[in-house]
Design an enzyme around this catalytic site. Structure first.
Site, PDB file in Angstrom:
ATOM      1  N   LYS A   1     -57.798  35.812  81.111  1.00 45.52           N
ATOM      2  CA  LYS A   1     -58.980  35.591  81.909  1.00 45.52           C
ATOM      3  C   LYS A   1     -59.103  37.295  80.956  1.00 45.52           C
ATOM      4  CE  LYS A   1     -59.868  33.694  85.674  1.00 45.52           C
ATOM      5  NZ  LYS A   1     -59.919  31.974  86.020  1.00 45.52           N
TER       6      LYS A   1
ATOM      7  N   ASP B   1     -65.647  30.358  84.384  1.00 41.13           N
ATOM      8  CA  ASP B   1     -65.316  31.006  85.898  1.00 41.13           C
ATOM      9  C   ASP B   1     -66.471  31.453  86.515  1.00 41.13           C
ATOM     10  OD1 ASP B   1     -63.079  31.707  88.100  1.00 41.13           O
ATOM     11  OD2 ASP B   1     -63.853  33.996  87.494  1.00 41.13           O
TER      12      ASP B   1
END
Length: 444
Positions: A126, A166
């Protein structure tokens, strides 16, 4: 057997202090897998718990860029490459003022289990920055993305790390990032997913997470001899996940009562229809308006959806820890029968405990919202073979993957008080796959 928190909390407090969200994510997983871990001496001797808690590496860097007025801005940025034992690192980039290392470690940790559940060869990662694109012009967003990729490109590649979008990173931002990668490297390759279908992206990627949540929800309801048609649904959020989850609910015959943003809740007493939803999507995605400016429904300022009565299902699709213990109590009091997470860890630990103590179907994000990364995996396949699949083909594969995720999430559990414990089942499946792979690699 209950988990002894001191076993992993001491490690986290020593090596990852001040990482509240990360601690929460780890605690929820190990609470569910503790009995399995204690019964397996091989896992203990191989220090599997510590190895799964520690990211492979955390890359932090400065992003310096110039706004339209000539002012210089500095932002902090990170890429947490958490684990590549199941494949190249895979996980989104988040641009939001609240981004910090703790949030990205928690998201990277969750991504490892989510990607394991898909069955696709993807590791977990991430990244992101404390930059909020909503506060800047299109040209400023472009300059930031170019500066961001000028540093990030050193650490990514189609067989190394493949970021995606995201929160606040959509096709526009991915396009700017990919354009800068191409400018720097002169390599047209699948280094990012979430691209426009016009230059290597997959059809259906924007819809995938929201639609996938509903596909998983339908499987869960069917497993409990229930269905989605004619159910009333509370949806939080108003980004891609929320709006496309609402779309699929409507298509499946459900009645969507709410959407929300940080300013409040948009309520539709008679249910949101597809024409209204299309206008909201235009307002949000093209005109970049707030929900209160969309001219649809009834807007309640500073209110969450969870107090609204006469609903059957809750889909929290906004952000982490948006549902607190009081919200959970409202859902329980209002007799919600199912909660499927479109966001990552949207329920606080206390809220989860309250929900899990009741006969409520609870589908955790690592299972329910895995549709987005699943289609990102399919985009990688299309890039590798220089193919472009139809939206229908991608959707068919997404349905199959979500059904398989549901099957994997109940492989190691049985019903408790008439309800399948999806969080426990998903955590056990992901833990076993990661742990057994680590064992196969030796000291890795």
């Amino acid at each position: 057997m209950k988990c002894d928190p001191s076993t992993y909390k001491n490690y986290l407090n020593k090596y990852h202090p001040h990482s509240r969200e990360f601690h929460q994510a780890v605690a929820e997983v190990f609470q569910d897998v503790w009995e399995l871990f204690e019964e397996n001496r091989v896992y203990q001797n191989a220090q599997i718990m510590e190895r799964l808690m520690e990211p492979d590496r955390i890359i932090s860097f400065r992003v310096t860029w110039e706004d339209d007025s000539g002012k210089i801005h500095i932002n902090r940025a990170f890429r947490v490459q958490y684990s590549n034992v199941l494949g190249a690192y895979k996980g989104g980039l988040r641009f939001h003022s609240g981004v910090n290392e703790s949030i990205l470690k928690f998201l990277g940790f969750e991504q490892c289990y989510k990607n394991a559940l898909t069955g696709l060869p993807m590791g977990g990662a991430k990244g992101g920055s404390d930059f909020n694109p909503k506060e800047f012009s299109d040209r400023e967003v472009m300059r930031f993305c170019q500066a961001f990729m000028t540093e990030l490109y050193k650490y990514v590649g189609p067989d190394i790390d493949v970021p995606a979008g995201d929160m606040n990173v959509g096709t526009r931002e991915i396009g700017y990032l990919y354009g800068q990668y191409l400018r720097i490297t002169d390599r047209w390759e699948g280094v990012l997913t979430g691209k426009s279908p016009g230059f290597g992206g997959s059809c259906g990627r924007s819809e995938a997470t929201g639609h996938g949540v509903v596909y998983f929800l339908k499987e869960a309801l069917n497993a409990h001899d229930n269905g989605l048609s004619d159910k009333s649904v509370l949806v939080s959020g108003s980004g891609n996940v929320a709006l496309y989850a609402a779309e699929k609910c409507i298509e499946e015959g459900a009645k969507v009562l709410t959407l929300s943003d940080s300013e409040g809740t948009l309520y539709f007493k008679s249910g949101l229809n597809l024409e209204q939803l299309e206008e909201i999507m235009q307002s949000k995605f093209v005109e970049r308006k707030r929900l209160s400016e969309c001219g649809q429904g009834e807007f309640f300022s500073e209110k969450k959806p969870w107090d609204i009565k006469d609903a059957h299902i809750a889909l929290p699709c906004a952000t982490q820890n948006e549902v607190n213990i009081e919200d959970a109590k409202s859902m329980i009091s209002n007799k919600i029968i199912a909660i499927a997470e479109g966001a990552n860890m949207p329920l606080t630990h206390e809220a989860q405990d309250a929900v899990l103590s009741k006969p409520i179907i609870y589908a955790p994000g690592k299972a329910a919202n895995a549709g987005g990364v699943a289609v990102s995996g399919l985009e990688r396949s299309q890039n590798a073979t220089l193919e472009s699949w139809s939206k229908e083909k991608v959707d068919d594969k997404l349905r199959t993957i979500m059904k398989e995720i549901h099957t994997r999430s109940i492989e190691h559990v049985e019903k408790e008080k008439g309800i399948l414990p999806y969080r426990k089942g998903a955590n056990i499946y992901g833990f076993k796959r990661l742990a057994d792979t680590l064992l196969a690699y030796g000291i890795h």
